[in-house]
Design an enzyme around this catalytic site. Structure first.
Site, short mmCIF file in Angstrom:
data_model
loop_
_atom_site.label_atom_id
_atom_site.label_comp_id
_atom_site.label_asym_id
_atom_site.label_seq_id
_atom_site.Cartn_x
_atom_site.Cartn_y
_atom_site.Cartn_z
N LYS A 252 49.58 4.69 37.59
CA LYS A 252 49.56 4.85 36.14
C LYS A 252 48.63 6.00 35.76
CE LYS A 252 50.67 0.00 35.31
NZ LYS A 252 50.27 -1.34 34.85
N GLN B 108 44.84 -4.43 33.58
CA GLN B 108 45.80 -4.76 34.64
C GLN B 108 45.74 -6.25 34.97
OE1 GLN B 108 48.05 -2.58 35.83
NE2 GLN B 108 48.95 -4.11 37.19
N ASP C 57 50.68 -2.06 26.36
CA ASP C 57 51.45 -2.92 27.27
C ASP C 57 52.43 -3.81 26.49
OD1 ASP C 57 51.22 -2.81 30.05
OD2 ASP C 57 49.22 -3.74 30.04
N1 GUN Z 1 50.80 -6.67 36.05
C1 GUN Z 1 52.09 -6.61 36.42
N2 GUN Z 1 52.80 -5.86 35.55
C2 GUN Z 1 51.92 -5.41 34.63
C3 GUN Z 1 52.06 -4.57 33.49
O1 GUN Z 1 53.13 -4.08 33.12
N3 GUN Z 1 50.90 -4.34 32.81
C4 GUN Z 1 49.71 -4.88 33.17
N4 GUN Z 1 48.66 -4.61 32.43
N5 GUN Z 1 49.57 -5.66 34.21
C5 GUN Z 1 50.67 -5.91 34.94
#
Ligand code: GUN
Length: 288
Positions: free
Chosen positions: A54, A98, A121
């Site tokens: 990311k 995350q 998100d």
């Molecule tokens: N954990 C698994 N997928 C995601 C996501 O799209 N965003 C975040 N913040 N954590 C995750």
């Protein structure tokens, strides 16, 4: 029939290129690049890889990353304090925590603490509520990316039968609402669903988000269906694979997403789009 693969990697690169142009326009106009705060608590190896990818995408596009790596022993109160300060920081347009978090920290309290204006998100209840009632707002990145993939192959959901396997807040539930919004007739299947293969064989569009390696084989697929694989699993040899047995399903489907190179890069591209969108909205010039 031999299915074609939907190239998520190429589509994600196109979206990042568009967002790079928007980010540089914003920088030229305001002297400020979009900013994304990324918080990782602990050392979950999969999360470390996702976060690294990311951040790499942010830098490629011209988004400033504000990275916070916290030990697994961080208290819930400390994390909530950090989120509060990022909410108040005008250089931060988006905040991503995350998941999963260590067991002693409440996901709900953490997601609730993120300002809805910075919820790139799309996990905040305000974003979820906006999606449910069809108002503009941040859409969760994985299902949002899947919609962009469907658009890229000209798949019109109207009147189609869609089956989504999985009912998570991150993928299954928002995916179902987005497909409903696109006029599909949607069924959400899950671990308690009876005769899953028979149900799935009714689907013109099948979205697999279960987390079980290669579970969906040709016996789940209607001839000519579009099959979307959200899985990030390991096969018996430890090799990365999805929830779909791609080789078997390609004999029956019209389109299939590969793993890797399908949904994964699209999730990141939509995070980038949401972050640039957040920055533009805060400058009074929303994306669409
Ligand atoms: N954990 C698994 N997928 C995601 C996501 O799209 N965003 C975040 N913040 N954590 C995750």
């Amino acid at each position: 029939m031999t299915a074609r693969l939907i190239d998520g990697k190429a589509l994600a690169a196109r979206i990042r290129a568009e967002m790079k142009a928007k980010a540089s326009e914003l920088l030229a106009r305001t002297g400020r690049a979009p900013g994304l705060a990324v918080i990782l608590v602990g050392e979950n190896p999969a999360s470390q890889v996702y976060v690294r990818n990311k951040i790499r995408a942010c830098h490629e596009v011209g988004i400033r990353s504000i990275e916070k790596y916290l030990p697994a022993t961080t208290s819930e109160a400390e994390l909530l304090d950090l989120i509060k300060s990022l909410n108040e920081n005008p250089g931060v347009d988006g905040i991503l925590v995350q998941l999963p978090l260590p067991g002693h920290i409440s996901n709900i309290k953490v997601i609730d603490a993120i300002s809805p204006e910075k919820d790139v998100d799309g996990f905040h209840v305000e974003s979820a509520g906006r999606l449910l009632v069809g108002r503009e707002g941040f859409r969760p990145c994985t299902p949002f990316g899947i919609c962009a993939m469907l658009d890229s192959i000209g798949f019109d959901c109207t009147g189609k039968r869609a089956v989504v396997i999985g009912r998570s807040n991150i993928v299954g539930k928002p995916m179902s609402i987005m497909l409903l919004e696109r006029n599909a007739t949607v069924t959400i299947a899950h671990s308690r669903t009876k005769d899953l293969p028979a149900l799935c064989r009714e689907a013109d569009l099948l979205v697999a988000a279960v987390g079980r390696a290669k579970m969906v084989d040709a016996s789940y697929v209607k001839p000519g269906a579009v099959v979307i694989d959200v899985g990030m699993d390991r096969d018996e040899n430890g090799k990365l694979c999805g929830d779909v047995d791609t080789a078997s399903v390609m004999e029956k489907a019209s389109w299939v997403t590969p793993v890797p190179g399908g949904v994964g890069p699209m999730t990141i591209a939509m995070l980038i789009q949401n972050t640039v969108g957040a920055a533009l909205r805060r400058e009074g010039k929303p994306l669409n």
